[in-house]
Design a protein around this motif. Structure first.
Motif, PDB file in Angstrom:
ATOM      1  N   ASP A 143       4.600  -5.632  14.641  1.00 22.01           N
ATOM      2  CA  ASP A 143       4.294  -5.041  13.333  1.00 22.01           C
ATOM      3  C   ASP A 143       4.454  -3.528  13.466  1.00 22.01           C
ATOM      4  OD1 ASP A 143       3.413  -4.344  10.827  1.00 22.01           O
ATOM      5  OD2 ASP A 143       1.286  -4.496  11.351  1.00 22.01           O
ATOM      6  N   ASN A 164       3.533  -4.976   3.381  1.00 23.08           N
ATOM      7  CA  ASN A 164       3.541  -5.328   4.791  1.00 23.08           C
ATOM      8  C   ASN A 164       2.301  -6.131   5.191  1.00 23.08           C
ATOM      9  OD1 ASN A 164       4.596  -5.402   7.388  1.00 23.08           O
ATOM     10  ND2 ASN A 164       3.472  -3.571   7.993  1.00 23.08           N
ATOM     11  N   ALA A 165       1.190  -5.891   4.498  1.00 21.48           N
ATOM     12  CA  ALA A 165      -0.005  -6.702   4.779  1.00 21.48           C
ATOM     13  C   ALA A 165       0.316  -8.172   4.516  1.00 21.48           C
ATOM     14  CB  ALA A 165      -1.174  -6.242   3.906  1.00 21.48           C
ATOM     15  N   ARG A 213       2.123   6.680  -2.504  1.00 23.14           N
ATOM     16  CA  ARG A 213       3.100   6.755  -1.408  1.00 23.14           C
ATOM     17  C   ARG A 213       4.462   7.294  -1.866  1.00 23.14           C
ATOM     18  NH1 ARG A 213       1.834   1.251   2.026  1.00 23.14           N
ATOM     19  NH2 ARG A 213      -0.245   1.837   2.711  1.00 23.14           N
ATOM     20  N   LYS A 256       6.596   3.357   2.851  1.00 18.79           N
ATOM     21  CA  LYS A 256       6.190   4.418   3.781  1.00 18.79           C
ATOM     22  C   LYS A 256       7.442   5.250   4.095  1.00 18.79           C
ATOM     23  CE  LYS A 256       2.150   1.959   5.605  1.00 18.79           C
ATOM     24  NZ  LYS A 256       1.568   1.329   6.806  1.00 18.79           N
ATOM     25  N   SER A 297       6.862  -1.734   6.217  1.00 19.08           N
ATOM     26  CA  SER A 297       6.592  -1.465   4.803  1.00 19.08           C
ATOM     27  C   SER A 297       7.808  -0.888   4.085  1.00 19.08           C
ATOM     28  CB  SER A 297       5.473  -0.428   4.652  1.00 19.08           C
ATOM     29  OG  SER A 297       4.243  -0.964   5.020  1.00 19.08           O
ATOM     30  N   ILE A 346      -6.352  -0.539   8.633  1.00 18.38           N
ATOM     31  CA  ILE A 346      -5.623   0.386   7.780  1.00 18.38           C
ATOM     32  C   ILE A 346      -6.460   0.532   6.529  1.00 18.38           C
ATOM     33  CG2 ILE A 346      -3.394   0.799   6.667  1.00 18.38           C
ATOM     34  CD1 ILE A 346      -2.216  -0.376   8.915  1.00 18.38           C
ATOM     35  N   SER A 357      -0.511   2.804  14.003  1.00 17.19           N
ATOM     36  CA  SER A 357       0.155   3.734  13.108  1.00 17.19           C
ATOM     37  C   SER A 357      -0.749   4.837  12.594  1.00 17.19           C
ATOM     38  CB  SER A 357       0.748   2.970  11.942  1.00 17.19           C
ATOM     39  OG  SER A 357      -0.259   2.264  11.264  1.00 17.19           O
TER      40      SER A 357
HETATM   41  C1  LIG Z   1       0.631   0.316   6.701  1.00 16.84           C
HETATM   42  C2  LIG Z   1       0.556  -0.741   7.712  1.00 16.84           C
HETATM   43  C3  LIG Z   1       0.363  -2.086   7.334  1.00 16.84           C
HETATM   44  C4  LIG Z   1       0.178  -2.495   5.905  1.00 16.84           C
HETATM   45  O1  LIG Z   1       1.336  -2.245   5.164  1.00 16.84           O
HETATM   46  P1  LIG Z   1       1.287  -2.205   3.572  1.00 16.84           P
HETATM   47  O2  LIG Z   1       2.724  -2.077   3.184  1.00 16.84           O
HETATM   48  O3  LIG Z   1       0.455  -1.037   3.201  1.00 16.84           O
HETATM   49  O4  LIG Z   1       0.694  -3.486   3.112  1.00 16.84           O
HETATM   50  C5  LIG Z   1       0.325  -3.039   8.328  1.00 16.84           C
HETATM   51  N1  LIG Z   1       0.452  -2.692   9.635  1.00 16.84           N
HETATM   52  C6  LIG Z   1       0.639  -1.409  10.032  1.00 16.84           C
HETATM   53  C7  LIG Z   1       0.769  -1.114  11.478  1.00 16.84           C
HETATM   54  C8  LIG Z   1       0.695  -0.394   9.077  1.00 16.84           C
HETATM   55  O5  LIG Z   1       0.868   0.874   9.457  1.00 16.84           O
END
Ligand SMILES: *Cc1c(COP(=O)(O)O)cnc(C)c1O
Length: 475
Positions: A255, A150-151, A94, A292, A289, A177, A225
């Motif tokens: 989210d 973000n997970a 990333r 990203k 995140s 994802i 996403s």
């Molecule tokens: C990418 C994403 C996640 C996970 O995020 P990470 O930082 O990769 O763990 C969760 N929810 C959405 C909507 C995402 O796009």
């Protein structure tokens, strides 16, 4: 096996006494070199057939052994050129960090830092405090906290607010994802009962209303996403959900996935919901995140209402998911860059790459094409081509940025697929592996993310194409 041949092999000690082996010992250590010499000798023993006498002496074996060692001593996590046409490529790590973030991370690695220590009072401090104020400023949220990714942020929010209760999610937002992040699985592990509402293409406010009950722990909105549902669709605007939930003691979680802290239209990109907008719309918590579109290291941010953030911080899981000092330093430095949006595109590689004018990328392609063509002639022809670069990592799904690159096509009409696969493999074997993408009859190197043209060209000179005969092609 011919005894004469085996007797002809030098002993391990003999090999270790050669100048080559002594040099290798300096670099890799005696034990490692001894093992490599033994392995080389044993490989020779099994390869030697009775009929053939191997022309080997101690020096030759020492050289073989050090070459093998040099190969295995390369780091596994090597730098590569990401010319895939996906700027934020999850499999390639990333976001690339800003120099400011790198410097901060290096300091945190090299020195002791005031991680959980308040320098004003001399007392114990909070690990997240350094970035908390920045996040509040940049998002307009009352409070903020952060975890590994973000997970983890989504998992922690669900577990804190809806353990043994229900979470309402629209069927149109039931995402997977890459890398085994499936919303229903995350929910189950967080101890949350998933209540799916609506249909894949249409969900209405009434669906939410009917699902609300005494066991509802939260309502989750997920930014879809990595796909887009188009055609006959309906989703409920956040504002309507906020109005519906008023008076119910049920928090609304958004989210955002990628999320961004700035309006991307100022960089010529399509509008992506900003975290500040999601907060303003009335979501009680917003998750996003770090690596990203934000352009920092891997991290998961949770911003929103103070009382909810406090509950999250009290969850023992938070301790298990906490961020280390190195990334914390890089995150703080990255967030500080957002205080000066005018210079953001120059300093933050992700935005710099995404906002680079197509003409500049095309000029780079024209500049590099002759040198690349010389290395690949006569088996491959090189042309400058238009490409559509993706943002990747689920940001701005369906949106591409006009880009340019080199299309490398086999000149022979036969065996194109095999020739392209062999070329891609040879590019991966370069000192700095080059990762492109096969599109139709060509291997395309999208140059939007390439900044050091000189380094790239010098690296490319080392290309070794496998012989044209596939039976002799390198594995
Ligand atoms: C990418 C994403 C996640 C996970 O995020 P990470 O930082 O990769 O763990 C969760 N929810 C959405 C909507 C995402 O796009």
């Amino acid at each position: 096996m011919g005894d004469a041949t085996l007797r002809g092999l030098p002993s391990v000690d003999e090999v270790l006494r050669t100048a080559h082996a002594r040099e290798a010992v300096d670099r890799h250590g005696r034990q490692t070199v001894t093992d490599a010499v033994r392995a080389t000798l044993s490989g020779l023993r099994s390869a030697v057939s009775g009929a053939r006498v191997m022309p080997v002496n101690a020096d030759w074996i020492a050289k073989e052994a050090s070459a093998a060692l040099a190969h295995t001593a390369r780091p596994n996590l090597r730098a590569v050129y990401n010319l895939t046409g996906t700027v934020l490529h999850t499999n390639l790590g990333r976001a690339v960090l800003a120099e400011e973030a790198i410097a901060a991370a290096v300091t945190a690695m090299r020195q002791t830092v005031a991680l959980e220590f308040d320098l004003d009072s001399g007392r114990r401090g909070e690990r997240d405090n350094g970035v908390r104020d920045l996040l509040r400023d940049l998002t307009g949220a009352e409070d903020a906290t952060l975890v590994n990714n973000n997970a983890a942020a989504v998992h922690l929010v669900l577990n804190t607010l809806a353990n043994r209760r229900e979470a309402i999610v629209s069927r149109g937002e039931m995402i997977e994802i890459g890398g085994a992040f499936r919303l229903p699985d995350i929910m189950a592990r967080a101890g949350v009962r998933l209540i799916e509402i609506g249909t894949t293409n249409r969900t209405h406010l009434d669906d939410y209303r009917q699902a609300l009950g005494a066991r509802t722990g939260l309502v989750l909105k997920v930014h879809t996403s990595n796909y887009r549902i188009t055609g006959f669709t309906a989703a409920v605007p956040t504002g309507d959900l906020v109005a519906l939930l008023r008076g119910h003691d049920v928090p609304l979680i958004n989210d955002l996935g990628s999320g961004t802290l700035v309006d991307l239209t100022r960089f010529g990109l399509r509008h992506e919901p900003t975290v500040a907008e999601a907060v303003k719309e009335g979501a009680d918590l917003v998750t996003f995140s770090g690596d990203k579109l934000l352009g920092g290291p891997q991290a998961g941010f949770i911003v929103g209402r103070r009382e909810l953030i406090a509950r999250i911080n009290r969850n023992p899981l938070k301790r298990a998911l906490r961020i280390d000092k190195i990334r914390l330093a890089a995150i703080e430095a990255t967030l500080r860059l957002y205080r000066d949006p005018d210079r953001l595109a120059a300093r933050l590689p992700t935005l710099r790459h995404l906002s680079r004018p197509k003409e500049e990328v095309a000029a780079l392609a024209h500049h590099l094409a002759p040198a690349v063509a010389r290395v690949l002639a006569p088996r491959f022809a090189v042309t400058v081509t238009d490409c559509a670069c993706e943002i990747g990592s689920g940001a701005l799904p369906g949106e591409t940025v006009p880009s340019a690159g080199l299309a490398i096509a086999p000149t022979a009409a036969r065996g194109r697929g095999r020739a392209l696969a062999a070329l891609a493999a040879a590019l991966r074997k370069l000192p700095v592996p080059v990762i492109g993408r096969i599109a139709g009859d060509a291997l395309v190197l999208d140059l939007r993310t390439l900044e050091d043209a000189g380094g790239f060209a010098a690296n490319f000179m080392a290309l070794v194409l496998p012989s044209g005969d596939p039976r002799e092609a390198a594995p």
